[in-house]
Enzyme design. Structure first.
Site, mmCIF file in Angstrom:
data_model
loop_
_atom_site.group_PDB
_atom_site.id
_atom_site.type_symbol
_atom_site.label_atom_id
_atom_site.label_comp_id
_atom_site.label_asym_id
_atom_site.label_seq_id
_atom_site.Cartn_x
_atom_site.Cartn_y
_atom_site.Cartn_z
ATOM 1 N N LYS A 164 3.380 7.562 14.198
ATOM 2 C CA LYS A 164 2.788 6.287 13.569
ATOM 3 C C LYS A 164 2.951 5.242 14.592
ATOM 4 O O LYS A 164 3.419 5.384 15.883
ATOM 5 C CB LYS A 164 4.095 5.963 12.297
ATOM 6 C CG LYS A 164 3.504 5.253 11.404
ATOM 7 C CD LYS A 164 2.755 5.780 10.330
ATOM 8 C CE LYS A 164 2.006 5.010 9.215
ATOM 9 N NZ LYS A 164 1.565 5.585 8.190
ATOM 10 N N ASP B 49 -3.730 2.516 8.172
ATOM 11 C CA ASP B 49 -2.576 2.206 7.503
ATOM 12 C C ASP B 49 -2.666 0.788 6.697
ATOM 13 O O ASP B 49 -4.037 0.131 7.025
ATOM 14 C CB ASP B 49 -1.225 2.662 7.940
ATOM 15 C CG ASP B 49 0.161 2.672 7.087
ATOM 16 O OD1 ASP B 49 0.304 3.450 6.329
ATOM 17 O OD2 ASP B 49 0.841 1.546 7.019
HETATM 18 P P1 NDP Z 1 -3.938 -1.860 2.620
HETATM 19 O O1 NDP Z 1 -3.739 -2.763 3.957
HETATM 20 O O2 NDP Z 1 -5.380 -1.251 2.246
HETATM 21 O O3 NDP Z 1 -3.377 -2.477 1.448
HETATM 22 C C1 NDP Z 1 -2.193 -2.833 1.364
HETATM 23 C C2 NDP Z 1 -1.787 -3.480 -0.121
HETATM 24 O O4 NDP Z 1 -0.287 -3.691 -0.284
HETATM 25 C C3 NDP Z 1 -2.300 -5.147 -0.168
HETATM 26 O O5 NDP Z 1 -2.675 -5.141 -1.631
HETATM 27 C C4 NDP Z 1 -1.306 -5.876 0.213
HETATM 28 O O6 NDP Z 1 -1.438 -7.259 -0.261
HETATM 29 C C5 NDP Z 1 -0.095 -5.205 -0.102
HETATM 30 N N1 NDP Z 1 0.996 -5.638 0.664
HETATM 31 C C6 NDP Z 1 1.267 -5.140 1.717
HETATM 32 N N2 NDP Z 1 2.252 -5.562 2.580
HETATM 33 C C7 NDP Z 1 2.816 -6.335 1.263
HETATM 34 C C8 NDP Z 1 4.363 -6.915 1.229
HETATM 35 N N3 NDP Z 1 5.045 -6.921 2.211
HETATM 36 N N4 NDP Z 1 4.581 -7.174 -0.174
HETATM 37 C C9 NDP Z 1 3.524 -7.086 -1.005
HETATM 38 N N5 NDP Z 1 2.500 -6.428 -1.143
HETATM 39 C C10 NDP Z 1 2.265 -6.067 0.278
HETATM 40 O O7 NDP Z 1 -2.877 -0.534 2.926
HETATM 41 P P2 NDP Z 1 -2.878 0.785 2.401
HETATM 42 O O8 NDP Z 1 -3.289 0.783 1.014
HETATM 43 O O9 NDP Z 1 -3.695 1.609 3.167
HETATM 44 O O10 NDP Z 1 -1.345 1.460 2.343
HETATM 45 C C11 NDP Z 1 -0.613 0.839 1.248
HETATM 46 C C12 NDP Z 1 0.552 1.938 1.305
HETATM 47 O O11 NDP Z 1 0.178 3.108 1.305
HETATM 48 C C13 NDP Z 1 1.491 1.644 2.553
HETATM 49 O O12 NDP Z 1 2.918 2.083 2.364
HETATM 50 C C14 NDP Z 1 1.166 3.024 3.495
HETATM 51 O O13 NDP Z 1 1.840 3.386 4.508
HETATM 52 C C15 NDP Z 1 0.939 3.941 2.293
HETATM 53 N N6 NDP Z 1 -0.102 5.050 2.935
HETATM 54 C C16 NDP Z 1 -1.333 4.695 3.108
HETATM 55 C C17 NDP Z 1 -2.290 5.682 3.362
HETATM 56 C C18 NDP Z 1 -3.760 5.648 3.763
HETATM 57 O O14 NDP Z 1 -4.442 6.535 3.772
HETATM 58 N N7 NDP Z 1 -4.126 4.359 3.824
HETATM 59 C C19 NDP Z 1 -1.724 7.254 3.431
HETATM 60 C C20 NDP Z 1 -0.467 7.489 2.917
HETATM 61 C C21 NDP Z 1 0.470 6.121 2.553
HETATM 62 P P3 NDP Z 1 -1.855 -8.317 0.724
HETATM 63 O O15 NDP Z 1 -3.327 -8.173 0.903
HETATM 64 O O16 NDP Z 1 -1.396 -9.659 0.118
HETATM 65 O O17 NDP Z 1 -1.201 -8.301 1.881
#
Ligand code: NDP
Length: 457
Positions: free
Chosen positions: A138, A178
């Site tokens: 990561k 991510d």
């Molecule tokens: P994105 O950046 O596309 O979206 C993240 C989302 O979560 C946004 O809506 C963001 O809101 C919100 N968010 C991020 N940080 C915070 C926080 N500290 N508090 C509240 N809301 C928050 O990321 P992903 O959708 O790719 O990833 C989301 C999760 O899924 C993570 O934990 C990631 O590790 C996990 N994941 C992702 C994979 C992938 O293929 N992308 C695979 C497996 C797991 P805002 O816009 O306000 O920041």
């Protein structure tokens, strides 16, 4: 073969676990997320390790929690006004016993070594569960793409890749996206990699379709999570059809989770971002979902704009766990469900919690779910769809061909089914499945057996 009674085993396991964790905390001071992830896994593995001393004798857990290497580097770049900016870049290469390191890059101001070590450790077990040949890693930076121009993001990505390129490669380490690293960032990162490595190979996944990306990759984590839930419910003679679902986040994982819930006849009623959540009892579907996708992925807007457009409720600064529903898909970030949230979910009759995000439930929340014996899927099982299709992207790149949407989706479904079956195999307790136990053991054994075969490495 177990030679002790179960109460002796659990007392001995507790003692071993405490002693192991005391050492880990001492070696890694202040890394709270890393401690949390390792402790959750250690607690569920320890009885098995005590029954199978070969793993303890070879100190597999100690080795697995000491990353193979950690690369930390300065990322200097110029903002649009010509000012110097400096961020810190990382790559944690946790374990490559079963394949090249594989795991996403996160760009978020909260990124630090503890968070990346927890993610790389979880990724190692998750990748093993997929049965594909992928080790765990990561990386990322404490860079916030929010509010930056495209040119600033490009300059940052190019500077970041100038260093990272020395440490990755299709058979070495294959990063993906991510939080904060989506299509735009991958384009800039991979474009710069191709330029400086002077070769075009599948050294990254999540790529755009014109340059080696796989169909279904962007949908894969969300789709896979819903497929996993369908498997959990099917096993109980039920399905997602007609179920109301809470989703947090509105990024890559959340949006495609909502889309697949709709495909299978469920109803997603919430979405969120770091400012608050929307509650739409009508369901986030059809033109409403299209609007949300457009808003979040293209215009980088906020979810309150959805509430304004469709006249539904918006709860500023809140998370959606107080809304009564059948299923919950935490899909934003780590530790977004605390013990009180978990108790509220259980009190409101939640049947399933499936983690789209990595470690979204605090340890105390996980205990609440396990004590209530609901269907609870930890992220390393339920969100493995993303890395699964990344693995399939690597295969397509190596074969120099592209599979159709249908082909990739069928393979994704088959692998999510296999992961579910593995969790059941290792986690079945009477008529209930402890998916935490199942996922941890199922992921651990393959990596551990490879490490045993390698001798002292
Ligand atoms: P994105 O950046 O596309 O979206 C993240 C989302 O979560 C946004 O809506 C963001 O809101 C919100 N968010 C991020 N940080 C915070 C926080 N500290 N508090 C509240 N809301 C928050 O990321 P992903 O959708 O790719 O990833 C989301 C999760 O899924 C993570 O934990 C990631 O590790 C996990 N994941 C992702 C994979 C992938 O293929 N992308 C695979 C497996 C797991 P805002 O816009 O306000 O920041």
């Amino acid at each position: 073969m177990a030679t002790t009674t179960s109460s002796e085993t659990s007392a001995a396991a507790r003692e071993e676990c405490d002693s192991f964790m005391a050492g880990l905390r001492k070696r890694n001071p202040g890394e709270t997320e890393f401690h949390q992830a390792v402790e959750d896994v250690t607690e569920s593995l320890m009885p098995f390790l005590l029954d199978n001393p070969k793993y303890q004798e070879a100190r597999i857990l100690e080795r697995l929690t000491e990353p193979d290497r950690i690369i930390i580097f300065r990322v200097s770049w110029l903002d649009d006004s010509g000012r110097y900016r400096v961020n810190r870049g990382y790559r944690v290469q946790c374990n490559n016993a079963i394949g090249p390191y594989k795991g996403g890059l996160r760009f978020h101001p909260s990124v630090n070594l503890s968070i990346l070590k927890f993610l790389a450790f979880e990724q190692t077990l998750k990748n093993s569960l997929t049965t594909l040949p992928m080790g765990g890693g990561k990386g990322g930076a404490n860079f916030n793409p929010k509010g930056k121009s495209d040119n600033e993001v490009m300059r940052f990505c190019q500077s970041f890749m100038t260093e990272l390129a020395k440490h990755i490669g299709k058979d070495i380490d294959v990063p993906a996206g991510d939080i904060g690293v989506g299509e735009r960032e991958i384009g800039y990162l991979f474009g710069h990699y191709v330029r400086i490595a002077h070769e075009f190979t599948g050294a990254m996944t999540g790529k755009g379709i014109p340059f080696g990306g796989s169909l279904i990759r962007k949908e894969a984590t969300g789709y896979g999570c819903v497929y996993f839930v369908e498997e959990m419910l099917n096993r109980k003679g039920d399905s997602i059809q007609g179920k109301s679902c809470l989703v947090s986040g509105s990024g890559n994982v959340a949006l495609y989770t909502i889309e697949k819930i709709n495909h299978l006849g469920g109803k997603a009623v919430t979405a969120s971002d770091s400012d608050g959540f929307i509650y739409d009892p009508e369901g986030i579907q059809d033109e409403r979902l299209e609007y949300l996708m457009e808003l979040k992925s293209r215009h980088r807007g906020r979810v309150f704009e959805y509430a304004e457009k469709f006249g539904c409720e918006y709860f500023e600064g809140k998370r959606p766990w107080g809304v009564p529903a059948d299923a919950a898909f935490p899909s934003a970030t780590q530790n977004e469900i605390n013990e009180a949230d978990a108790q509220t979910l259980v009190r409101n009759g939640i049947m399933v919690v499936a983690e789209g995000a990595n470690m979204p439930s605090e340890s105390a929340a996980v205990r609440v779910f396990l004590d209530a014996r609901i269907l609870y899927a930890p992220g390393k099982a339920s969100n493995a769809g993303g890395v699964t299709v990344s693995g399939l992207e690597q295969t397509q790149n190596s074969l120099r061909l592209s599979w159709t949407r249908g082909e990739v989706d069928t393979k994704l479904q088959a692998i999510m089914k296999d992961i579910h079956a593995k969790c059941v195999k290792y986690g079945e307790e009477g008529d209930w499945v402890n998916y935490v136990q199942g996922a941890n053991l199922g992921g651990f054994v393959r990596v551990a057996d490879a490490m045993l075969a390698y001798g002292v490495v």
